[in-house]
Design a protein around this motif. Structure first.
Motif, PDB file in Angstrom:
ATOM      1  N   ASN A 150      56.372 -47.117 -22.358  1.00 35.92           N
ATOM      2  CA  ASN A 150      56.068 -46.276 -20.991  1.00 35.92           C
ATOM      3  C   ASN A 150      56.912 -45.322 -20.565  1.00 35.92           C
ATOM      4  N   TYR A 151      58.111 -45.872 -20.874  1.00 35.75           N
ATOM      5  CA  TYR A 151      59.141 -44.927 -20.366  1.00 35.75           C
ATOM      6  C   TYR A 151      59.267 -43.456 -20.994  1.00 35.75           C
ATOM      7  N   LEU A 152      58.979 -43.562 -22.446  1.00 29.12           N
ATOM      8  CA  LEU A 152      58.889 -42.385 -23.110  1.00 29.12           C
ATOM      9  C   LEU A 152      57.768 -41.418 -22.593  1.00 29.12           C
ATOM     10  N   LEU A 164      55.390 -37.043 -20.003  1.00 32.74           N
ATOM     11  CA  LEU A 164      54.610 -36.463 -19.240  1.00 32.74           C
ATOM     12  C   LEU A 164      55.226 -35.589 -18.150  1.00 32.74           C
ATOM     13  N   HIS A 165      56.164 -35.972 -17.653  1.00 34.55           N
ATOM     14  CA  HIS A 165      57.070 -35.119 -16.595  1.00 34.55           C
ATOM     15  C   HIS A 165      57.453 -33.929 -17.245  1.00 34.55           C
ATOM     16  N   GLY A 166      58.072 -33.871 -18.369  1.00 33.82           N
ATOM     17  CA  GLY A 166      58.493 -32.505 -18.997  1.00 33.82           C
ATOM     18  C   GLY A 166      57.470 -31.620 -19.522  1.00 33.82           C
ATOM     19  N   MET A 172      54.226 -31.637 -18.142  1.00 35.33           N
ATOM     20  CA  MET A 172      53.563 -31.090 -17.012  1.00 35.33           C
ATOM     21  C   MET A 172      54.395 -30.078 -16.518  1.00 35.33           C
ATOM     22  N   MET A 173      55.647 -30.562 -16.103  1.00 35.50           N
ATOM     23  CA  MET A 173      56.440 -29.255 -15.404  1.00 35.50           C
ATOM     24  C   MET A 173      56.466 -27.770 -16.316  1.00 35.50           C
ATOM     25  N   MET A 174      56.673 -28.106 -17.530  1.00 36.10           N
ATOM     26  CA  MET A 174      56.872 -27.092 -18.610  1.00 36.10           C
ATOM     27  C   MET A 174      55.490 -26.124 -18.549  1.00 36.10           C
ATOM     28  N   THR A 183      56.791 -38.269 -27.628  1.00 36.14           N
ATOM     29  CA  THR A 183      57.600 -37.404 -28.112  1.00 36.14           C
ATOM     30  C   THR A 183      58.460 -36.615 -27.273  1.00 36.14           C
ATOM     31  N   GLY A 184      58.320 -36.758 -26.077  1.00 37.52           N
ATOM     32  CA  GLY A 184      58.788 -35.718 -25.093  1.00 37.52           C
ATOM     33  C   GLY A 184      58.063 -34.503 -25.105  1.00 37.52           C
ATOM     34  N   TRP A 185      58.744 -33.423 -24.294  1.00 37.99           N
ATOM     35  CA  TRP A 185      57.796 -32.198 -24.356  1.00 37.99           C
ATOM     36  C   TRP A 185      57.832 -31.326 -25.352  1.00 37.99           C
ATOM     37  N   THR A 186      58.839 -31.799 -26.300  1.00 40.69           N
ATOM     38  CA  THR A 186      58.986 -30.755 -27.512  1.00 40.69           C
ATOM     39  C   THR A 186      58.080 -31.343 -28.747  1.00 40.69           C
ATOM     40  N   PHE A 222      69.091 -27.444 -18.171  1.00 37.40           N
ATOM     41  CA  PHE A 222      67.873 -26.774 -17.766  1.00 37.40           C
ATOM     42  C   PHE A 222      67.351 -27.037 -16.318  1.00 37.40           C
ATOM     43  N   HIS A 223      67.629 -28.390 -15.610  1.00 39.61           N
ATOM     44  CA  HIS A 223      67.306 -28.335 -14.440  1.00 39.61           C
ATOM     45  C   HIS A 223      67.757 -27.563 -13.456  1.00 39.61           C
ATOM     46  N   TYR A 224      69.129 -27.072 -13.581  1.00 37.45           N
ATOM     47  CA  TYR A 224      69.851 -26.040 -12.796  1.00 37.45           C
ATOM     48  C   TYR A 224      69.169 -25.017 -12.940  1.00 37.45           C
ATOM     49  N   THR A 225      68.782 -24.577 -14.065  1.00 37.91           N
ATOM     50  CA  THR A 225      67.893 -23.118 -14.184  1.00 37.91           C
ATOM     51  C   THR A 225      66.565 -23.250 -13.751  1.00 37.91           C
ATOM     52  N   ILE A 226      65.720 -24.283 -14.048  1.00 40.34           N
ATOM     53  CA  ILE A 226      64.356 -24.155 -13.766  1.00 40.34           C
ATOM     54  C   ILE A 226      64.302 -24.943 -12.251  1.00 40.34           C
ATOM     55  N   MET A 227      64.577 -25.896 -11.901  1.00 35.58           N
ATOM     56  CA  MET A 227      64.461 -26.628 -10.613  1.00 35.58           C
ATOM     57  C   MET A 227      65.268 -25.718  -9.591  1.00 35.58           C
ATOM     58  N   PRO A 279      72.614 -39.812 -24.407  1.00 34.92           N
ATOM     59  CA  PRO A 279      71.679 -38.861 -24.691  1.00 34.92           C
ATOM     60  C   PRO A 279      70.175 -38.931 -23.957  1.00 34.92           C
ATOM     61  N   ARG A 280      69.535 -37.674 -24.032  1.00 36.32           N
ATOM     62  CA  ARG A 280      68.443 -37.474 -23.475  1.00 36.32           C
ATOM     63  C   ARG A 280      67.425 -38.570 -23.939  1.00 36.32           C
ATOM     64  N   ARG A 281      66.328 -39.009 -22.882  1.00 39.45           N
ATOM     65  CA  ARG A 281      65.036 -39.672 -23.250  1.00 39.45           C
ATOM     66  C   ARG A 281      65.229 -41.189 -23.804  1.00 39.45           C
ATOM     67  N   VAL A 282      66.487 -41.760 -23.379  1.00 36.16           N
ATOM     68  CA  VAL A 282      66.776 -43.261 -23.679  1.00 36.16           C
ATOM     69  C   VAL A 282      66.411 -44.027 -22.543  1.00 36.16           C
TER      70      VAL A 282
HETATM   71  C1  HEM Z   1      62.056 -33.051  -8.576  1.00 41.19           C
HETATM   72  C2  HEM Z   1      62.951 -33.163  -9.061  1.00 41.19           C
HETATM   73  C3  HEM Z   1      63.059 -33.518 -10.653  1.00 41.19           C
HETATM   74  C4  HEM Z   1      63.857 -34.789 -11.058  1.00 41.19           C
HETATM   75  C5  HEM Z   1      64.413 -35.775 -10.227  1.00 41.19           C
HETATM   76  C6  HEM Z   1      63.887 -34.791 -12.635  1.00 41.19           C
HETATM   77  C7  HEM Z   1      64.312 -35.613 -13.244  1.00 41.19           C
HETATM   78  C8  HEM Z   1      64.073 -35.669 -14.644  1.00 41.19           C
HETATM   79  C9  HEM Z   1      64.531 -36.840 -15.412  1.00 41.19           C
HETATM   80  C10 HEM Z   1      65.095 -37.906 -14.988  1.00 41.19           C
HETATM   81  C11 HEM Z   1      64.129 -36.435 -16.750  1.00 41.19           C
HETATM   82  C12 HEM Z   1      64.314 -37.271 -18.024  1.00 41.19           C
HETATM   83  C13 HEM Z   1      65.611 -37.409 -18.833  1.00 41.19           C
HETATM   84  C14 HEM Z   1      65.835 -38.066 -20.118  1.00 41.19           C
HETATM   85  O1  HEM Z   1      65.756 -39.163 -20.120  1.00 41.19           O
HETATM   86  O2  HEM Z   1      65.562 -37.365 -21.040  1.00 41.19           O
HETATM   87  C15 HEM Z   1      63.726 -35.057 -16.810  1.00 41.19           C
HETATM   88  C16 HEM Z   1      63.306 -34.508 -18.051  1.00 41.19           C
HETATM   89  C17 HEM Z   1      62.857 -33.347 -17.919  1.00 41.19           C
HETATM   90  N1  HEM Z   1      62.414 -32.505 -16.740  1.00 41.19           N
HETATM   91 FE1  HEM Z   1      62.808 -33.038 -14.723  1.00 41.19          FE
HETATM   92  N2  HEM Z   1      63.116 -33.548 -12.905  1.00 41.19           N
HETATM   93  C18 HEM Z   1      62.907 -32.661 -11.981  1.00 41.19           C
HETATM   94  C19 HEM Z   1      62.184 -31.409 -11.812  1.00 41.19           C
HETATM   95  C20 HEM Z   1      61.743 -30.773 -12.812  1.00 41.19           C
HETATM   96  C21 HEM Z   1      61.154 -29.530 -12.794  1.00 41.19           C
HETATM   97  C22 HEM Z   1      60.909 -28.867 -11.354  1.00 41.19           C
HETATM   98  C23 HEM Z   1      60.988 -29.109 -14.146  1.00 41.19           C
HETATM   99  C24 HEM Z   1      60.535 -27.742 -14.621  1.00 41.19           C
HETATM  100  C25 HEM Z   1      59.711 -27.066 -14.072  1.00 41.19           C
HETATM  101  C26 HEM Z   1      61.625 -30.296 -14.799  1.00 41.19           C
HETATM  102  C27 HEM Z   1      61.608 -30.235 -16.259  1.00 41.19           C
HETATM  103  C28 HEM Z   1      61.801 -31.309 -17.270  1.00 41.19           C
HETATM  104  C29 HEM Z   1      61.702 -31.161 -18.614  1.00 41.19           C
HETATM  105  C30 HEM Z   1      61.146 -30.139 -19.528  1.00 41.19           C
HETATM  106  C31 HEM Z   1      62.264 -32.457 -19.174  1.00 41.19           C
HETATM  107  C32 HEM Z   1      62.607 -32.806 -20.482  1.00 41.19           C
HETATM  108  C33 HEM Z   1      61.615 -33.922 -20.894  1.00 41.19           C
HETATM  109  C34 HEM Z   1      61.543 -34.275 -22.398  1.00 41.19           C
HETATM  110  O3  HEM Z   1      63.047 -34.626 -22.598  1.00 41.19           O
HETATM  111  O4  HEM Z   1      60.710 -33.918 -23.167  1.00 41.19           O
HETATM  112  N3  HEM Z   1      62.071 -31.170 -14.242  1.00 41.19           N
HETATM  113  N4  HEM Z   1      63.747 -34.759 -15.582  1.00 41.19           N
END
Ligand code: HEM
Ligand SMILES: [Cu+2]
Ligand SMILES: [Cu+2]
Lengths: 211, 628, 275
Positions: free
Chosen positions: B149-151, B156-158, B160-162, B218-221, B467-472, B527-530
């Protein structure tokens, strides 16, 4: 021509002025231009889409991973390939001709666009029939994967592109009774685009069957 | 604009082509496709009991769900009428009350607001996922969710955002304001414009359904061949991204065609507002990059559904193929997120600095330069993958070279601030914060582009921070700047300034305290995604999580501001609250259906602030181009 | 109007701060950073990081000073709105800026390439590495599968072990490959990171300089238990290594017979989906 400032809240003099050249009329030329540039861009997108398959083709071929790029016997029947490519090419020519007569004479584009439509549909059906007669399946290695992926999505895109051919044909049918049945807007760009897609089809034939 | 409120009873008005019927037909379509898929495979129809997965059924389900949804919204009416030989028409559903917002509407202002709300909704969901991820990472070993579920949450987060935020600025703001800024009455393809929005919403809904099908690991990739192993839930990912790609492509085509063909007389390319430059550069990337993504995803669908082997190295394919295609799209994708931000920031700075945009031409060169260069860097995502090691110096150089045009954007911002008369209104605060955040994002990007340095940081939390610095820090801050700046125009009501400032400061501080420590975590080997990490990293992770919760709370502050200002107080905004000279602020609020009652003629660029009001150093247009 | 010379003030503040901060960052902070310098590859990485920090610090200081200065000195309050000067561009500024940034980029890319040319700086370089270690090397194969790493020593009869041990001061040539999905072999202190792709031989070089134990983690998402795919390895003296590997050969002799012949890549039957 009088200059007038847009009524804003009145406090601020703006130098973005409106003049009473007030022609907002949308001319057929504008619509044609929109269609033309739109089709160029969609054409660019289509190229990038098929570029991915071309890339897959040459990339997997160069890797020949585990020796399974193209095991013996994975050859699509050439006759089908030629048939499809020829139908596409003729269809494109017919529709280009339709656009030309429409431009020159303002009528008479119905028959050639009907022919173009039939030929285009025929190419798609022939592709489907080919799948039933092909000596290999999608699971037969790299080439087979590219072959199926590419041709299936080519048919999908061809069917979508045939929409404008059908529209031209239907407009002609409806205009039959009327004296000066209006030529549908954007016929020429649509014809160029269909020729472009058909050209991609011929290109797929060259790569998939000949190279 | 104020459509006549129909006298018909509500139930009668609900019948027709609208969202309700879109959803109903969408669900019907889904079950039809599901059934069809099982007919083809002659398997059981009940999916809750079925253990043998039938990807074809699910894929067909999604396809028909989409078709049903679009039919219900009324997207087929026009094509069908044309296929029956009727003539082309322009407008649809432009009059008539609130109903317009729930259906196919060809008014670009309606679409802009639809986008704003729709994207806001999915952004909220993506944000909630982030909160859950951070909650899980409070402890070094799993506590709330299992590993699977964590993955799914991370993916889902990545994803959805991307997917959704790519249209985050173009969708709401370029759709709404680009026609106004160029003096046009509509977008070039109004129906397509509406289609892009509804496709995006369908995509978002489809991605959510992954939860019903077990998620995806699989993450967003979505790398192959893991995606081939993944269960049902991955099909949602495929359809989500493919639909997003389609929506992006069409959005891009529409933007570019509109800008080329519908500019008002006198609006030469040299006078085009910088935001429009940002928008069309983004649009160009969308048109050229998104189709590659669609193709790659369809190949995955084939691998999963009909046993092709595009990405199976033991059967004649290669996982590198997926990585190449994905990043050929993926790198432009990250600039799709960044470029609109450049446009917004440079557009707003002059208004609040009361100076012309400094270096308009080099700003344009910067934006276009970034857009073009972004096609030549994609293998920097593959520096340790074993691919083309001899090309690494080239990709290292091309990646670092992007900092040159990006530097131009900074230079223009700095030039605009020089001897300015800065007014600190909320949008300006977000713009200035953008420079801070994007500088950190960019500088850490230079570390990542350096191959030896990247060997240490690739795939670690360092990348996450970057990438959060550039995107967020880039996109989302620009997004909020745009909201505070343009909401008075879109709704005729201003957002509360004081709450806005509180929102800004909490967001800015907690954002930095969330993401800055991640650089350290990455260097220390996380590492990411652990879902697990060494226990000595717990203090830092806890710090990050708590900051992330504050960051989440700051979003709630924003929502509170929206509710307070737009629903409770409803103080009408002045017609031009920022004293902007840009064309969109010269229209009355609310903007009339046809935008302008006359054809505007432009004789300057929109940045003629400052004293003395020197004439624009641009040649006057040789002849006013033919109208339209 | 008696305006102070803003640019001069900014320059002075910037210069003072940079002169203080840059040496601190480069000489005090940078050497403490991971991955340290216990191996040749880690050292390559750290020297790039140090150089980058040395360049980024003054730039960051310049940015912060400039923005802070303008934001404070040029701020305005209240009505009516004052208008700033209508300056639009200045060649004398943007040309040097362009030249300067381009020069920095070229310098960084060159320096990065130099460090990279030292045997790929520990990164996986694929089957035909562009940058190699010459001379005597110890080949070690890293086999990743869901969800563990095993190690094969082809020069010791192809024995496959569950642990990684390396001799100190010896050139090591990793051959990283995978049996199922993509993983990534990451040993931070060793300075090695190489993706494990199915059917691909990904080569990475390193020379450990001191005896130590180091962590190994998978750094490419590889499915459910990716988060648990870690391990510890050792760098030991040459004699200890010989002793250890011979013991491994003895212990695993019965198993080694049944292993597939050593190869740079393996192609197990693909797991296809039912469709
Ligand atoms: C509300 C603020 C945000 C927080 C606290 C947050 C936090 C996180 C966390 C904890 C992860 C997982 C890291 C990992 O274990 O690999 C992550 C991954 C990611 N986030 Fe965010 N995020 C935020 C906003 C955003 C926004 C605005 C975007 C893009 C529009 C974004 C794009 C991504 C992407 C692409 C990943 C990578 C997912 C993957 O590894 O497949 N995030 N973020
Ligand atoms: Cu792994
Ligand atoms: Cu892993």
């Amino acid at each position: 021509m009088s200059d007038l400032t847009i009524p804003s809240d009145g406090s601020e003099m703006s130098d973005l002025t409106l003049r009473e050249s007030d022609v907002y009329a949308e001319t057929p030329e504008l619509h044609e231009r929109i269609d033309r540039i739109g089709f160029w861009l969609v054409g660019g997108a289509t190229v990038m889409f098929f570029f991915s398959f071309v890339f897959a083709y040459f990339y997997l071929r160069s890797l020949d991973s585990n020796g399974l790029w193209r095991p013996a016997g994975v050859d699509p029947p050439t006759a089908y390939g030629i048939l499809i490519a020829a139908a596409l090419a003729l269809s494109a020519l017919a529709f280009l001709y339709a656009a030309r007569v429409a431009r020159q004479r303002g009528r008479g584009w119905g028959l050639p666009s009907g022919v173009a439509l039939l030929l285009g549909l025929f190419a798609c059906v022939a592709q489907a029939v080919e799948y039933a007669h092909i000596p290999f399946g999608p699971q037969s290695g790299g080439y087979a994967s590219v072959f199926f992926g590419w041709t299936v999505f080519y048919v999908v895109i061809a069917l979508i592109s045939l929409y404008r051919v059908e529209v031209a044909f239907a407009a002609a049918l409806r205009a039959r009774g009327e004296e000066d049945g209006a030529v549908p807007e954007g016929l020429t760009p649509a014809a160029v685009y269909w020729a472009f897609v058909a050209g991609l089809g011929v290109l797929s034939w060259i790569i998939l069957y000949l190279v | 604009m104020t459509g006549t409120v129909s006298a018909r009873p509500l139930w009668r008005r609900l019948i027709g082509f609208n969202l309700l019927w879109g959803i109903v037909l969408g669900i019907v379509g889904f079950y039809f496709g599901w059934w069809l898929g099982h007919q083809i495979h002659a398997e059981s129809l009940s999916f809750f009991e079925s253990t043998n997965q039938n990807d074809v059924a699910l894929m067909l389900g999604y396809v028909f769900a989409l078709v049903g949804f679009l039919v219900g919204l009324g997207f087929l009416n026009y094509p069908l009428s044309r296929m029956r030989g009727h003539r082309a028409t322009q407008a649809e559903k432009e009059e008539g009350g609130v109903g317009r917002y729930f259906t196919l509407c060809t008014d670009h202002k309606v679409v802009g607001i639809q986008y704003l709300v729709g994207i806001g909704f999915f952004f909220f969901i993506g944000g909630m996922n982030a909160m859950l991820i951070r909650a899980e990472l409070l402890r070094p070993s799993p506590q709330l969710f299992g590993a699977g579920n964590y993955l799914t949450l991370v993916g889902l987060h990545g994803t959805m955002m991307m997917g959704i935020m790519t249209s985050g600025i173009l969708g709401p703001f370029a759709n709404y304001f680009l026609p106004l800024m160029i003096g046009a009455r509509r977008m070039a393809f109004p129906r397509v414009e509406s289609l892009t929005f509804w496709l995006l919403m369908a995509a978002g809904a489809i991605l959510m359904t992954t939860l019903l099908f077990g998620g995806f690991p699989t993450g967003w990739t979505g790398y192959a061949p893991l995606n081939d192993e993944a269960n049902y839930g991955f099909d949602s990912y495929i359809f989500f991204f493919a639909l997003v790609g389609l929506s992006m492509t069409l959005l891009g085509v529409n933007m570019i065609v509109t800008t080329i063909t519908m500019r008002a007389p006198g609006l030469t390319w040299g006078r085009l507002p910088i935001f429009c430059w940002g928008a069309i550069s983004t649009a160009l990337l969308m048109v050229l990059a998104a189709p590659v993504l669609i193709a790659a995803l369809l190949m995955v669908a084939f691998d999963r559904g009909v046993q092709t082997s595009f990405f199976l190295s033991s059967a004649g394919g290669s996982p590198y193929l997926f990585q190449n295609l994905f990043w050929f799209f993926g790198h432009p994708e990250v600039y799709l997120l960044a470029l609109p931000g450049f446009g917004i920031v440079l557009e707003l700075l002059p208004v609040f600095a009361r100076k012309p945009l400094w270096g308009y031409r080099i700003a344009v060169a910067g934006i276009v330069g970034v857009a073009l260069l972004s096609f030549f860097v994609w293998q920097h995502h593959l520096f340790v993958s074993g691919l083309n090691s001899s090309l690494r110096p080239f990709y290292m150089f091309s990646t670092e070279a992007i900092s040159v045009p990006t530097g131009l954007i900074f230079l223009c911002g700095m030039g605009t601030l020089w001897r300015a008369k800065i007014r600190y209104r909320v949008p300006m605060l977000f713009c200035l914060a953008w420079f801070f955040n994007f500088f950190i994002g960019g500088a850490s990007g230079v570390f990542l582009s350096d191959v030896p340095s990247d060997v240490a940081t690739h795939g670690s939390f360092f990348v996450m921070a970057h990438f959060h610095y550039t995107i967020m820090g880039g996109l989302v801050f620009a997004f909020f700047a745009a909201i505070y700046y343009w909401v008075p125009k879109m709704f005729g009501i201003a957002l509360n300034e004081r709450l806005g400032k509180i929102h800004f400061w909490t967001m800015f501080i907690s954002f930095n305290s969330t993401f800055a420590p991640l650089f350290a975590l990455g260097l220390m080997g996380m590492p990411r995604r652990v879902v697990t990490y060494p226990s000595n990293l717990q203090p830092l992770n806890d710090w990050v999580s708590v900051s992330a919760f504050v960051l989440g709370a700051s979003m709630l502050l924003f929502l509170a501001n929206v509710v307070y200002s737009l629903v409770i107080v409803r103080k009408p905004a002045p017609a031009n609250p920022w004293d902007s000279h840009s064309l969109e602020w010269q229209t009355p609020t609310p903007v009339p259906l046809e935008n302008f009652d006359r054809q505007p003629v432009i004789d300057s660029d929109p940045y003629d602030y400052g004293v003395p009001p020197v004439p624009v150093p641009l040649p006057p247009p040789a002849e006013a181009p033919a109208p339209g | 109007m008696n305006e102070p010379n803003h640019m001069r003030r900014i320059a002075i503040i910037w210069f003072a701060l940079s002169v203080i901060l840059t040496p601190i960052v480069v000489a005090v902070i940078a050497p403490t950073l991971p991955p340290g310098d216990a191996t040749s590859a880690a050292d390559n990485q750290l020297s790039d990081d140090t150089l980058l920090l040395g360049i980024v610090t003054p730039i960051a200081v310049a940015m912060i000073v400039y923005f802070a200065y303008t934001m404070i000195v040029f701020r305005r309050r209240g009505e009516p709105t004052e208008e700033g000067p209508a300056t639009r561009d200045n060649r004398a500024v943007h040309i040097p800026w362009l030249v300067g940034t381009t020069a920095i980029v070229l310098f960084l890319a060159t320096f990065g390439t130099v460090e990279l040319a030292d045997a790929g700086a520990g990164g996986g370089e694929g089957p035909e590495p562009a940058f190699k270690m010459t001379g005597d090397v110890l080949p070690v194969q890293v086999i990743a599968q869901q969800w563990e790493f095993t190690y094969r020593y082809p020069t010791y009869g192809g024995v496959e072990t569950a642990h990684l041990e390396l001799p100190v001061d010896k050139n090591v040539e990793f051959h990283v490959t995978s049996l199922d999905v993509i993983h990534s072999f990451w040993a931070p202190r060793l300075g090695v990171k190489a993706d494990a792709n199915p059917g691909v031989d990904n080569v990475a070089f390193v020379k450990p300089w001191q005896e130590m134990s180091f962590d190994i983690r998978c750094s490419e998402l590889c499915g459910l238990w990716h988060g648990y795919m870690f391990d510890t390895g050792q760098v030991v003296s040459e004699s200890a290594f010989e002793e250890w590997i011979h013991e491994q050969q003895r212990t695993f002799a019965p198993a080694t017979k049944f292993l597939p012949k050593y190869s740079t890549q393996y192609f197990p039957e693909p797991e296809r989906r039912a469709g």
